[in-house]
Design a protein around this motif. Structure first.
Motif, PDB file in Angstrom:
ATOM      1  N   LEU B  78      25.513  39.518  38.226  1.00 49.24           N
ATOM      2  CA  LEU B  78      25.650  37.915  38.546  1.00 49.24           C
ATOM      3  C   LEU B  78      27.286  37.737  38.843  1.00 49.24           C
ATOM      4  CD1 LEU B  78      23.305  36.332  36.078  1.00 49.24           C
ATOM      5  CD2 LEU B  78      22.813  37.260  38.308  1.00 49.24           C
ATOM      6  N   SER B  79      27.631  38.621  39.219  1.00 44.63           N
ATOM      7  CA  SER B  79      29.219  38.577  40.038  1.00 44.63           C
ATOM      8  C   SER B  79      29.882  37.825  38.686  1.00 44.63           C
ATOM      9  CB  SER B  79      29.223  37.490  41.111  1.00 44.63           C
ATOM     10  OG  SER B  79      28.511  38.014  42.037  1.00 44.63           O
ATOM     11  N   PRO B  80      30.249  38.610  37.702  1.00 49.16           N
ATOM     12  CA  PRO B  80      31.298  37.782  36.633  1.00 49.16           C
ATOM     13  C   PRO B  80      32.696  37.951  37.014  1.00 49.16           C
ATOM     14  CG  PRO B  80      30.434  40.103  35.976  1.00 49.16           C
ATOM     15  CD  PRO B  80      29.759  39.837  37.039  1.00 49.16           C
ATOM     16  N   ALA B  81      33.362  36.879  36.373  1.00 44.30           N
ATOM     17  CA  ALA B  81      34.891  37.056  36.660  1.00 44.30           C
ATOM     18  C   ALA B  81      35.663  36.292  35.465  1.00 44.30           C
ATOM     19  CB  ALA B  81      35.152  36.353  38.062  1.00 44.30           C
ATOM     20  N   VAL B  82      36.716  36.819  35.287  1.00 40.16           N
ATOM     21  CA  VAL B  82      37.569  36.288  34.117  1.00 40.16           C
ATOM     22  C   VAL B  82      38.958  35.578  34.904  1.00 40.16           C
ATOM     23  CG1 VAL B  82      39.272  36.639  32.120  1.00 40.16           C
ATOM     24  CG2 VAL B  82      36.867  38.024  32.300  1.00 40.16           C
ATOM     25  N   ASP B  83      38.985  34.387  34.575  1.00 43.15           N
ATOM     26  CA  ASP B  83      39.968  33.467  35.337  1.00 43.15           C
ATOM     27  C   ASP B  83      40.096  33.874  36.741  1.00 43.15           C
ATOM     28  OD1 ASP B  83      40.490  31.957  33.139  1.00 43.15           O
ATOM     29  OD2 ASP B  83      42.213  33.582  32.375  1.00 43.15           O
ATOM     30  N   GLY B  84      39.027  34.082  37.369  1.00 43.62           N
ATOM     31  CA  GLY B  84      38.689  34.172  38.924  1.00 43.62           C
ATOM     32  C   GLY B  84      38.841  35.690  39.367  1.00 43.62           C
ATOM     33  N   MET B  85      39.264  36.651  38.389  1.00 46.86           N
ATOM     34  CA  MET B  85      39.401  38.177  38.791  1.00 46.86           C
ATOM     35  C   MET B  85      37.993  38.821  38.461  1.00 46.86           C
ATOM     36  SD  MET B  85      41.696  41.049  37.041  1.00 46.86           S
ATOM     37  CE  MET B  85      40.338  41.928  35.759  1.00 46.86           C
ATOM     38  N   PRO B  86      37.215  39.281  39.310  1.00 47.67           N
ATOM     39  CA  PRO B  86      35.958  39.904  39.076  1.00 47.67           C
ATOM     40  C   PRO B  86      35.930  41.043  38.051  1.00 47.67           C
ATOM     41  CG  PRO B  86      36.506  39.811  41.373  1.00 47.67           C
ATOM     42  CD  PRO B  86      37.754  39.641  40.737  1.00 47.67           C
ATOM     43  N   ILE B  87      35.018  41.301  37.194  1.00 52.17           N
ATOM     44  CA  ILE B  87      34.972  42.355  36.156  1.00 52.17           C
ATOM     45  C   ILE B  87      33.672  42.956  36.501  1.00 52.17           C
ATOM     46  CG2 ILE B  87      36.585  41.271  34.388  1.00 52.17           C
ATOM     47  CD1 ILE B  87      33.977  40.547  32.955  1.00 52.17           C
ATOM     48  N   PRO B  88      33.731  44.438  36.009  1.00 50.25           N
ATOM     49  CA  PRO B  88      32.515  45.005  36.285  1.00 50.25           C
ATOM     50  C   PRO B  88      31.596  44.855  34.969  1.00 50.25           C
ATOM     51  CG  PRO B  88      34.273  46.579  35.397  1.00 50.25           C
ATOM     52  CD  PRO B  88      34.979  44.993  35.520  1.00 50.25           C
ATOM     53  N   LEU B  89      30.354  45.458  35.286  1.00 50.68           N
ATOM     54  CA  LEU B  89      29.409  45.731  34.268  1.00 50.68           C
ATOM     55  C   LEU B  89      29.456  46.924  33.579  1.00 50.68           C
ATOM     56  CD1 LEU B  89      27.998  43.235  36.453  1.00 50.68           C
ATOM     57  CD2 LEU B  89      26.270  43.564  34.987  1.00 50.68           C
ATOM     58  N   TRP B  90      28.772  46.813  32.398  1.00 51.38           N
ATOM     59  CA  TRP B  90      28.757  48.686  31.903  1.00 51.38           C
ATOM     60  C   TRP B  90      29.624  49.057  31.423  1.00 51.38           C
ATOM     61  CZ3 TRP B  90      23.518  48.806  31.664  1.00 51.38           C
ATOM     62  CH2 TRP B  90      22.852  48.365  32.690  1.00 51.38           C
ATOM     63  N   ARG B  91      30.861  48.172  31.242  1.00 53.29           N
ATOM     64  CA  ARG B  91      32.067  48.639  30.564  1.00 53.29           C
ATOM     65  C   ARG B  91      32.833  47.601  29.723  1.00 53.29           C
ATOM     66  NH1 ARG B  91      35.515  51.224  35.805  1.00 53.29           N
ATOM     67  NH2 ARG B  91      37.055  51.275  34.340  1.00 53.29           N
ATOM     68  N   PRO B  92      33.352  48.030  28.618  1.00 52.20           N
ATOM     69  CA  PRO B  92      33.981  47.152  27.663  1.00 52.20           C
ATOM     70  C   PRO B  92      35.278  46.351  28.232  1.00 52.20           C
ATOM     71  CG  PRO B  92      33.986  49.295  26.889  1.00 52.20           C
ATOM     72  CD  PRO B  92      33.657  49.404  28.121  1.00 52.20           C
ATOM     73  N   VAL B  93      35.249  44.997  28.169  1.00 53.71           N
ATOM     74  CA  VAL B  93      36.317  44.177  28.804  1.00 53.71           C
ATOM     75  C   VAL B  93      36.925  43.638  27.584  1.00 53.71           C
ATOM     76  CG1 VAL B  93      37.055  42.698  30.763  1.00 53.71           C
ATOM     77  CG2 VAL B  93      35.146  44.234  31.072  1.00 53.71           C
ATOM     78  N   TYR B  94      38.652  43.645  27.914  1.00 47.09           N
ATOM     79  CA  TYR B  94      39.299  42.692  26.839  1.00 47.09           C
ATOM     80  C   TYR B  94      39.511  41.342  27.229  1.00 47.09           C
ATOM     81  CZ  TYR B  94      43.468  41.253  24.376  1.00 47.09           C
ATOM     82  OH  TYR B  94      44.488  40.426  23.663  1.00 47.09           O
ATOM     83  N   ILE B  95      39.067  40.413  26.866  1.00 50.13           N
ATOM     84  CA  ILE B  95      39.310  39.032  27.318  1.00 50.13           C
ATOM     85  C   ILE B  95      40.291  38.369  26.461  1.00 50.13           C
ATOM     86  CG2 ILE B  95      38.115  36.760  27.798  1.00 50.13           C
ATOM     87  CD1 ILE B  95      35.940  38.220  28.605  1.00 50.13           C
ATOM     88  N   PRO B  96      41.380  37.799  27.087  1.00 47.78           N
ATOM     89  CA  PRO B  96      42.509  37.331  26.283  1.00 47.78           C
ATOM     90  C   PRO B  96      42.202  35.893  25.980  1.00 47.78           C
ATOM     91  CG  PRO B  96      43.205  37.388  28.664  1.00 47.78           C
ATOM     92  CD  PRO B  96      41.903  38.186  28.515  1.00 47.78           C
ATOM     93  N   ALA B  97      42.864  35.209  25.012  1.00 43.92           N
ATOM     94  CA  ALA B  97      42.371  33.922  24.513  1.00 43.92           C
ATOM     95  C   ALA B  97      42.930  32.864  25.571  1.00 43.92           C
ATOM     96  CB  ALA B  97      43.476  33.717  23.264  1.00 43.92           C
ATOM     97  N   GLY B  98      42.018  32.093  25.691  1.00 44.34           N
ATOM     98  CA  GLY B  98      42.058  30.940  26.427  1.00 44.34           C
ATOM     99  C   GLY B  98      41.615  31.367  28.108  1.00 44.34           C
ATOM    100  N   SER B  99      40.797  32.409  28.224  1.00 39.36           N
ATOM    101  CA  SER B  99      40.432  32.615  29.529  1.00 39.36           C
ATOM    102  C   SER B  99      39.071  32.109  29.616  1.00 39.36           C
ATOM    103  CB  SER B  99      40.448  34.113  29.806  1.00 39.36           C
ATOM    104  OG  SER B  99      40.984  34.921  28.814  1.00 39.36           O
ATOM    105  N   THR B 100      38.338  31.880  31.127  1.00 39.20           N
ATOM    106  CA  THR B 100      37.388  31.214  31.185  1.00 39.20           C
ATOM    107  C   THR B 100      36.478  32.567  31.825  1.00 39.20           C
ATOM    108  OG1 THR B 100      38.135  29.093  31.403  1.00 39.20           O
ATOM    109  CG2 THR B 100      35.985  29.652  32.499  1.00 39.20           C
TER     110      THR B 100
END
Lengths: 231, 325
Positions: B78-100
């Motif tokens: 479903l096209s995920p993105a963190v603060d506008g940057m697209p992120i992939p599925l099926w992989r761990p992703v580190y999300i910094p504090a305050g991000s959406t």
């Protein structure tokens, strides 16, 4: 009696193809046995009118082995009969009025007065054949033909929890709010579904239930739990 | 550690692998529609595979992460993105504090699973954290998420401690062999149901040949299929009996219903077939309007596929423990 699969994770034993007291007793005996002696790989079971369906993990055992385990369990209970006397549970019901908007319709359909319908409905004893469809919903046997009534032509979108209804030859109590087409004749203040308790439902297969008429005042001030008349 | 719900999306609920052992009391199993995606997302986030995660349906939410955390997404894209940057599925992703975390269009499938390190903290109700919508219990107050909700997450046992101001995608994940291949119009493998032989010969033929349309009257309880009507040889007096995830039952009007995560425990309609366990994620990801076809396999084959998948899952778990040593 026959055994068959339900998909790749369940095995079914069917004691009969029609509802009756002997298959009901076998379903109950096997359920009690499986509660005490679940076989390795068994996840849970669902008892119904004439069947018991056992869910298992195919990583632990395959269909043929699961069927053999179930056959073995059935052979353990085959010659037993239920010693335990059925529990009789009394369910208070406030009939008619806003809680039972279809009581008059059920009465006129059968050429009776509302009072007569209440007397017949609360005068009978009902056997809980199975629990299913919704948490704690009892499939009851034993309703008098004299108060049978067809389902409503258009189902209601929402029926409050605790509502007592009639559909055809069946009667039952809705444990949670749900849409439905039954004729509504009353409501009980006692919750049938109690997610904070174990087991989470008031009624169990094998229970005998009676309905006891109460007034609207008693309904509104109801604080007690159910009354187990026996068992 | 908290996640704040800025926008709830269409239907975002807390789910785990399901509520088992209480179906004998009529209590529905619930749980994730696509349990493979939920299990894999959890493993990638360093959780037990049955931990509670978010099931996100079609239109995703906007979630604000108040503290840095490790997450993983799996399932439909479903096209995920963190603060506008697209992120992939099926992989761990580190999300910094305050991000959406936000979502866009549905590229494939219709349900995605968001696992966060430590799991979503909600109380156990009858030994599960799954939301049981109809009874209004389990998950987050028994309902779908709403704007303003604040979700607590568990203590992270996560394997990425490196602080960063930007989202970091870890260089490893779930191999393609282990991921379900979602299609808009999948062919679903089934085994025959207990009442298969009660159907008319022509209906049996149609069942194997024709595509069935998934109607908009489809939800977590079941998918209603249309365009092909099936008939019995003669009327059948059925006594209610158990149904399960993937049971295809046919009411008298003839259009089949595939029972899914929020199915009732028992039903009284003839069961023509049962989708095999390994193909359940495929139906769970079909959008209304999509078409499905059915293909028969033997029970032995279905169970062999199940065993292989679970074996692969065990291997994947073992690989993960090596990865983080």
């Amino acid at each position: 009696m026959r055994y068959f699969s339900l998909g790749d994770t369940a095995v079914v034993v069917e004691f009969d193809t029609v509802i009756g007291s002997s298959s009901h007793e076998k379903v109950r005996l096997l359920s009690l046995y499986l509660d005490q002696y679940p076989f390795l790989g068994m996840i849970e079971y669902i008892p119904a009118f004439t069947t018991v369906t056992v869910f298992y993990d195919p990583f632990v055992l395959r269909y043929a082995e699961a069927e053999a385990e179930l056959e073995r369990a059935v052979s353990q209970v085959e010659h037993l009969s239920l010693k335990q006397k059925a529990r009789t549970v009394e369910i208070p019901v406030c009939y008619g009025g806003e809680f039972g908007p279809d009581l008059e319709d059920v009465a006129s359909h059968n050429g009776l007065t509302a009072e007569e319908v209440v007397r017949i409905h609360s005068g009978g004893e009902y056997l809980v054949y199975m629990i299913g469809f919704a948490p704690g919903f009892p499939y009851l046997g034993g309703m008098s033909e004299r108060i049978a009534a067809p389902r409503r032509s258009s189902p209601r979108l929402s029926i409050p929890a605790g509502t007592v209804g009639i559909a055809g030859m069946q009667t039952g109590v809705y444990p949670i709010e749900t849409p439905g087409g039954w004729q509504l004749i009353g409501r009980t203040p006692v919750p049938l579904f109690r997610p904070d308790r174990n087991p989470p439902t008031l009624l169990m297969a094998g229970d005998v239930i009676r309905f006891r008429p109460i007034t609207q005042d008693e309904y509104e001030n109801w604080e007690g739990d159910i009354v187990c008349v026996s068992g | 550690m908290c996640i704040r719900v800025k926008k709830p999306g269409l239907l975002t609920t807390v789910q785990d692998t399901g509520r088992f052992g209480l179906q004998k009391y009529g209590v529905l199993a619930s749980g994730a529609m696509d349990t493979m995606a939920l299990r894999l997302a959890n493993l990638l986030a360093g959780n037990e595979e049955q931990a509670a995660a978010l099931e996100i349906t079609l239109l995703g939410p906007a979630l604000v992460f108040e503290k840095a955390t490790l997450v993983a997404l799996a399932g439909g894209n479903l096209s995920p993105a963190v603060d506008g940057m697209p992120i992939p599925l099926w992989r761990p992703v580190y999300i910094p504090a305050g991000s959406t975390l936000t979502f866009g269009g549905a590229v494939s499938g219709c349900r995605t699973y968001l696992a966060v390190a430590g799991g979503i903290c909600v109380p156990d109700v009858m030994e599960s954290r799954s939301t049981y919508l109809r009874a209004g219990i389990g998950g987050f107050h028994g309902r779908a998420l709403q704007a303003g909700d604040v979700l607590k997450t568990g203590e992270s046992t996560g394997w990425l401690k490196a602080p960063s101001d930007e989202a970091v995608v870890l260089p490893w994940g779930v191999s393609h062999e282990l991921r379900p291949v979602y299609e808009e119009n999948p062919v679903l493998r089934v085994v025959r149901g207990p009442e298969f032989e009660c159907f008319a010969e022509e209906s049996k033929q149609k069942f194997w040949k024709e595509p069935f349309r998934v109607t908009p009257q489809s939800d977590r309880m079941g998918y209603r299929l249309a365009d092909v009507s099936l008939e019995l040889t003669e009327p059948l007096e059925m006594v209610s009996s158990a149904v399960s995830f993937g049971t295809i039952q046919v009411p008298p009007e003839g259009n089949p219903i595939v029972l899914l995560a929020d199915r009732q425990t028992a039903g009284g309609y003839p069961r023509i077939a049962q989708i095999i366990s390994v193909d359940l994620p495929l139906i769970a990801q079909v959008k209304p309007g999509g078409y499905v076809r059915f293909e028969e396999v033997s029970l032995e084959e279905a169970q062999a596929l199940y065993v292989k998948r679970e074996f692969d899952m065990k291997q994947f778990k073992q690989g993960l423990t090596l990865q983080v040593r």
